[in-house]
Design an enzyme around this catalytic site. Structure first.
Site, PDB file in Angstrom:
ATOM      1  N   HIS A  61       0.835  -1.198   0.000  1.00  0.00           N
ATOM      2  CA  HIS A  61       0.000   0.000   0.000  1.00  0.00           C
ATOM      3  C   HIS A  61       0.871   1.250   0.000  1.00  0.00           C
ATOM      4  O   HIS A  61       1.596   1.520   0.960  1.00  0.00           O
ATOM      5  CB  HIS A  61      -0.922   0.013   1.220  1.00  0.00           C
ATOM      6  N   GLN A  80      -9.228   1.106   0.132  1.00  0.00           N
ATOM      7  CA  GLN A  80      -8.431  -0.086  -0.135  1.00  0.00           C
ATOM      8  C   GLN A  80      -7.607  -0.485   1.087  1.00  0.00           C
ATOM      9  O   GLN A  80      -7.468  -1.669   1.390  1.00  0.00           O
ATOM     10  CB  GLN A  80      -7.501   0.144  -1.321  1.00  0.00           C
ATOM     11  N   ARG A 104       1.799   8.087  -6.393  1.00  0.00           N
ATOM     12  CA  ARG A 104       2.559   7.131  -7.199  1.00  0.00           C
ATOM     13  C   ARG A 104       4.019   7.551  -7.329  1.00  0.00           C
ATOM     14  O   ARG A 104       4.657   7.341  -8.371  1.00  0.00           O
ATOM     15  CB  ARG A 104       1.942   6.938  -8.596  1.00  0.00           C
ATOM     16  N   THR A 124      -5.584  11.462 -14.864  1.00  0.00           N
ATOM     17  CA  THR A 124      -4.422  11.341 -13.970  1.00  0.00           C
ATOM     18  C   THR A 124      -3.126  11.115 -14.741  1.00  0.00           C
ATOM     19  O   THR A 124      -2.061  11.600 -14.344  1.00  0.00           O
ATOM     20  CB  THR A 124      -4.627  10.199 -12.970  1.00  0.00           C
ATOM     21  N   ASP A 136       4.032   6.742 -13.200  1.00  0.00           N
ATOM     22  CA  ASP A 136       4.190   5.952 -11.973  1.00  0.00           C
ATOM     23  C   ASP A 136       5.675   5.851 -11.670  1.00  0.00           C
ATOM     24  O   ASP A 136       6.426   5.185 -12.386  1.00  0.00           O
ATOM     25  CB  ASP A 136       3.573   4.558 -12.144  1.00  0.00           C
ATOM     26  N   ARG A 138       7.018   4.757  -8.763  1.00  0.00           N
ATOM     27  CA  ARG A 138       7.280   3.891  -7.611  1.00  0.00           C
ATOM     28  C   ARG A 138       8.282   2.789  -7.926  1.00  0.00           C
ATOM     29  O   ARG A 138       8.350   2.295  -9.045  1.00  0.00           O
ATOM     30  CB  ARG A 138       5.975   3.279  -7.111  1.00  0.00           C
TER      31      ARG A 138
END
Length: 215
Positions: A61, A80, A104, A124, A136, A138
């Site tokens: 998460h 979530q 992200r 987005t 993204d 990450r």
């Protein structure tokens, strides 16, 4: 550890009990000495005897202050997280709360800048691109290293995002199954979820929330 790059030098903190509305969890921090970021592992043994033979359930998460703390309806992150804690409490497993991954990976200030562009009509993905930022950003090396240190080299991943599965596999964590992590859509986040489904390959059915859930 398998995969590109050297293993992340992670320092675990002491394990302590954390009672919550979702149940009792064992929690500990993991400090990534490369970045100074402190991640949080949240684990439970579970109460479902049928889950004992299955691979452990894991949720990665990414922190979301607006969703997790403020309960924002612009995303599905807070819901979530609550869903994951409830499932882990019942079936056993671990939630890794990955800090430093706001928006992200673009950070809180840039996430709000992206929100402003979304209010002007961008989705987005387009908002990040207009800011010159990755869609993204990450990285899951630290998450994989934590899982391996916990002995979790074969897991069931609680996610709708196949990219998380693919990145963990690169770093030596085998994902036996993706377990859906979908929560009902709201009017405020339906386009956000459509973009995740249509442009980021998330496995989503765009379930509709009931009027009670919308209120």
């Amino acid at each position: 550890m398998n995969g590109p790059g050297a293993p992340a030098p992670l320092i675990p903190g002491p394990e302590v009990r954390l009672p919550t509305e979702f149940g009792d969890f064992a929690v500990r921090t993991w400090t990534d000495t490369r970045t100074g970021v402190e991640h949080l592992g949240i684990s439970a043994a579970g109460t479902d005897p049928d889950a004992e033979s299955a691979a452990p359930l894991v949720r990665l998460h990414s922190e979301c202050l607006t969703g997790d703390v403020l309960g924002s309806f612009r995303c599905d992150c807070g819901e979530q997280l609550e869903q994951a804690l409830a499932l882990i409490s019942l079936h056993g497993g671990t939630v890794l709360y990955l800090r430093g991954q706001e928006g992200r990976g673009i950070g809180l200030a840039n996430k709000l800048r992206a929100y402003a562009l979304q209010e002007a009509g961008a989705d987005t993905v387009e908002a990040n691109e207009q800011l010159g930022l990755p869609v993204d950003a990450r990285d899951y090396q630290a998450a994989a290293e934590i899982l391996l240190q916990l002995g979790l080299d074969r897991i069931r991943l609680l996610t709708n995002n196949p990219a998380k599965r693919d990145r963990l596999e690169v770093y030596g964590v085998h994902v036996e199954a993706m377990v859906p992590s979908e929560v009902p859509a709201r009017a405020e986040n339906e386009r956000y979820l459509q973009t995740k489904r249509d442009r980021m390959n998330h496995h989503l059915n765009l379930l509709r929330a009931s009027p009670v859930q919308q209120s």
